[in-house]
Design an enzyme around this catalytic site. Structure first.
Site, short mmCIF file in Angstrom:
data_model
loop_
_atom_site.label_atom_id
_atom_site.label_comp_id
_atom_site.label_asym_id
_atom_site.label_seq_id
_atom_site.Cartn_x
_atom_site.Cartn_y
_atom_site.Cartn_z
N GLY A 1 -1.11 -4.63 8.78
CA GLY A 1 -1.31 -5.70 8.02
C GLY A 1 -0.55 -5.19 6.76
O GLY A 1 -0.02 -4.18 6.80
N HIS B 1 -5.12 -5.27 -2.20
CA HIS B 1 -3.45 -5.17 -2.51
C HIS B 1 -2.99 -6.06 -4.21
O HIS B 1 -2.14 -5.57 -4.61
CB HIS B 1 -2.26 -5.41 -1.91
CG HIS B 1 -2.12 -3.39 -0.90
ND1 HIS B 1 -1.86 -2.58 -1.23
CD2 HIS B 1 -3.33 -4.03 1.07
CE1 HIS B 1 -2.39 -1.50 -0.17
NE2 HIS B 1 -2.74 -1.76 0.82
N HIS C 1 -9.14 -5.47 3.33
CA HIS C 1 -7.29 -4.47 2.73
C HIS C 1 -6.34 -5.23 1.65
O HIS C 1 -6.44 -4.80 1.26
CB HIS C 1 -7.35 -3.64 3.68
CG HIS C 1 -6.83 -2.85 3.32
ND1 HIS C 1 -6.14 -1.10 3.76
CD2 HIS C 1 -5.25 -2.53 3.43
CE1 HIS C 1 -5.20 -0.14 3.27
NE2 HIS C 1 -4.61 -1.59 3.42
N GLU C 2 -5.83 -5.96 2.54
CA GLU C 2 -4.75 -7.10 2.39
C GLU C 2 -5.13 -7.40 0.98
O GLU C 2 -4.11 -7.62 -0.11
CB GLU C 2 -3.99 -7.66 3.17
CG GLU C 2 -3.71 -7.03 4.90
CD GLU C 2 -3.13 -5.93 4.18
OE1 GLU C 2 -2.12 -5.95 3.46
OE2 GLU C 2 -3.66 -4.68 4.91
N CYS D 1 -3.11 2.48 5.60
CA CYS D 1 -1.63 2.03 4.78
C CYS D 1 -0.72 2.16 5.23
O CYS D 1 -0.28 3.37 4.52
CB CYS D 1 -2.87 2.40 3.27
SG CYS D 1 -1.56 1.06 2.06
N LEU D 2 0.22 1.06 4.69
CA LEU D 2 1.35 1.62 5.34
C LEU D 2 1.78 2.26 3.51
O LEU D 2 3.34 2.76 3.85
CB LEU D 2 2.06 0.32 5.34
CG LEU D 2 1.99 -0.29 6.49
CD1 LEU D 2 2.95 -1.39 7.54
CD2 LEU D 2 2.61 1.09 8.38
N GLN E 1 3.75 -4.15 -1.61
CA GLN E 1 3.77 -3.08 -1.09
C GLN E 1 5.58 -3.42 -0.94
O GLN E 1 5.92 -2.21 -0.70
CB GLN E 1 3.04 -3.08 0.04
CG GLN E 1 1.87 -2.31 -0.12
CD GLN E 1 0.78 -2.32 1.33
OE1 GLN E 1 0.41 -3.77 2.10
NE2 GLN E 1 0.70 -0.89 1.65
NI NI Z 1 -2.78 -1.39 2.58
#
Ligand code: NI
Length: 172
Positions: A45, A140, A136-137, A94-95, A50
């Site tokens: 995701g 953000h 989670h997304e 998380c990226l 991000q």
């Molecule tokens: Ni994340």
């Protein structure tokens, strides 16, 4: 085109993103870039903040099996309509926080409403990893990271590691 993923700590990751007013070719291109960036990472995701864009857009694909067809989802203005009382614990990453993982408890099932790439309204109930990923997304977009669910000490430890990692990356 691949985009650069912001790493925590970054003030842009703490901001609330603005709703997407109307779909445009630019926004569709951004969504496609985000999917490319996510698959390349690899991740399941990615949210627009991000990549430094403070707009309500997330992409995800939680298909795991190698033999399963990918299911890329593009969600503009995603909203959680309802969540189950039942919860689930997943080890999240998380990226924007590479190599950092921690258990997070969230509702096991969520119903999400969004606008798709064609501008059509969609609504679906997600379970399992899909439910965790969607939450989670969408977090953000509120400037919230998975480490915000952890105890302060653990959160500070991860943030310190990230500061160090960013300093090392800046040097190379
Ligand atoms: Ni994340």
């Amino acid at each position: 085109m691949k985009r650069k993923i912001l790493l925590h700590p970054d003030p842009r990751l703490k901001k609330v993103s603005a709703p997407v007013p109307d779909l445009s070719d630019d926004l569709r291109a951004l969504a496609d870039d985000m999917l490319e960036t996510m698959y390349d990472a690899p991740g399941v995701g990615l949210a627009a903040p991000q990549v430094g864009i403070l707009q309500r857009l997330v992409v995800m694909d939680c298909v795991k099996g190698e033999n399963e067809a990918p299911r890329p989802l593009i969600m503009f203005n995603p909203e959680i309509v309802s969540s189950s009382d039942e919860t689930n614990v997943y080890e999240e990453g998380c990226l924007s926080l590479p190599e950092q993982f921690a258990d997070v408890t969230r509702p096991a099932e969520v119903e999400v409403r969004w606008i798709d790439r064609e501008g059509k309204a969609q609504q679906e109930v997600f379970t399992g990893l899909w439910a965790t990923c969607a939450q989670h997304e969408i977090d953000h977009l509120e400037g919230k990271l998975f480490i915000d669910y952890l105890k302060p000490l653990k959160r500070q430890m991860i943030t310190r590691k990230m500061v160090k990692m960013k300093r090392e990356l800046a040097r190379t």
